[in-house]
Design a protein around this motif. Structure first.
Motif: not given
Length: 322
Positions: A227-228, A246-255, A286-287
């Motif tokens: 999501d840039s 798909v199993v995915a994880f996101s890092t929120l503001k690197k926190n 990003t797709t």
């Protein structure tokens, strides 16, 4: 009489010339045919390189010697799954590494490892692993302990590996982007796969590690800032009985690290109609892309990462067939 002798001589020369020309033409035709056969054989040659490849010390395992094996599974004519595993019954594993490699030429496959190109060369039941550029060899030491590397020569094993000694890790990979790293590991437990993701480099380390279980196997893992927003996502591709997920994880503001929702195929009738597995997933910038065969065609689905009320989720942005 002179006229008859001249005619006889002329006919003899013509016959000889014709015979010689026919012989040359037949020879040229045969040579062309042989070249065509050779070219066809070369272009269609695609030997299955699946198998277990071992270091020399494997034959001395009964004497306590350490050893490393490379498990290769040819998933198509153009790609292979590679697992590097070692002895783990007496000490911690020496080398643990997983990747997907793609065909470069007959018997040669390549993979991108930490930004370096690694080559897997198969010939005469032998496997050689090296970096494309000699200066990049240090990249392969990262996945082994005690100053070891999984680069080198291996011989194909005739039979099964010693399961009493080999490392039982089902999948292992380390990925980094934007100063955030992901240590991905999976083990088999009670007929399911337990996936553990440890992120390193987070400012506050919330939601770390993430542990999830599912039926099936890990196929591959990739990292991208989908999501840039300057903070990366980890996407893990899985397979169960030929059907992908798909199993995915996101890092929120690197926190912190949170799971990302991926909608199952069954939720969307435009995707699920005629669906019977055979998925291939990939990240293209990003797709998130998904494709699978349907009725003699290929259906392609594109997803984008969006912010939702309960967190981040993948949303379908395009469905096409060709």
């Amino acid at each position: 009489m002179k006229t008859n002798k001249f005619l006889i001589l002329l006919l003899t020369v013509l016959a000889f010339t014709s015979c010689k020309d026919n012989k040359a033409q037949n020879q040229a035709t045969e040579e062309t045919h042989e070249v065509a056969e050779t070219e066809t054989t070369a272009s269609t040659s695609s030997a299955d390189v699946s198998g277990s490849y071992i270091t020399e010390d494997y034959t001395k395992r009964g004497e306590g010697y350490d050893w490393v094996a490379v498990l290769v599974n040819q998933t198509s004519d153009n790609d292979i799954n590679v697992k590097v595993r070692s002895r783990a019954d007496k000490k911690k594993p020496t080398c643990t590494f997983d990747t997907k490699a793609y065909k470069k030429s007959d018997g040669v496959y390549y993979a991108n490892v930490s930004g370096k190109t690694v080559l897997f060369t198969f010939k005469d039941n032998k496997l050689n692993i090296t970096t494309e550029n000699k200066a990049d060899e240090a990249a392969l030491y990262f996945y082994c302990s005690g100053g070891a590397t999984f680069a080198g020569d291996y011989s194909k094993l005739d039979g099964d590996l010693d399961t009493s000694q080999i490392d039982k890790t089902a999948y292992a990979k380390i990925l980094m982007l934007q100063d955030i790293g992901f240590n991905i590991s999976a083990v088999k437990k009670g007929g399911e796969t337990e996936l553990t993701v440890n992120a390193f480099g987070l400012n506050e380390n919330h939601g770390n590690p993430q542990v999830t279980t599912f039926k099936g196997d890990v196929v591959d893992a990739q990292v991208e800032d989908l999501d840039s927003d300057g903070s990366p996502e980890l996407v893990v591709f899985t397979d169960h009985n030929g059907k992908g997920n798909v199993v995915a994880f996101s890092t929120l503001k690197k926190n912190s690290m949170i799971p990302v929702y991926f909608p199952p195929v069954s939720e969307n009738s435009k995707i699920s109609e005629g669906y019977n597995g055979g998925d291939e997933f990939s990240l293209i910038e990003t797709t998130l892309g998904q494709k699978f065969p349907v009725g003699g065609k290929t259906r392609q689905v594109s997803y984008k990462l969006k912010n939702g009320e309960a967190g981040k989720a993948f949303e379908v942005t395009n469905i096409s067939e060709y």
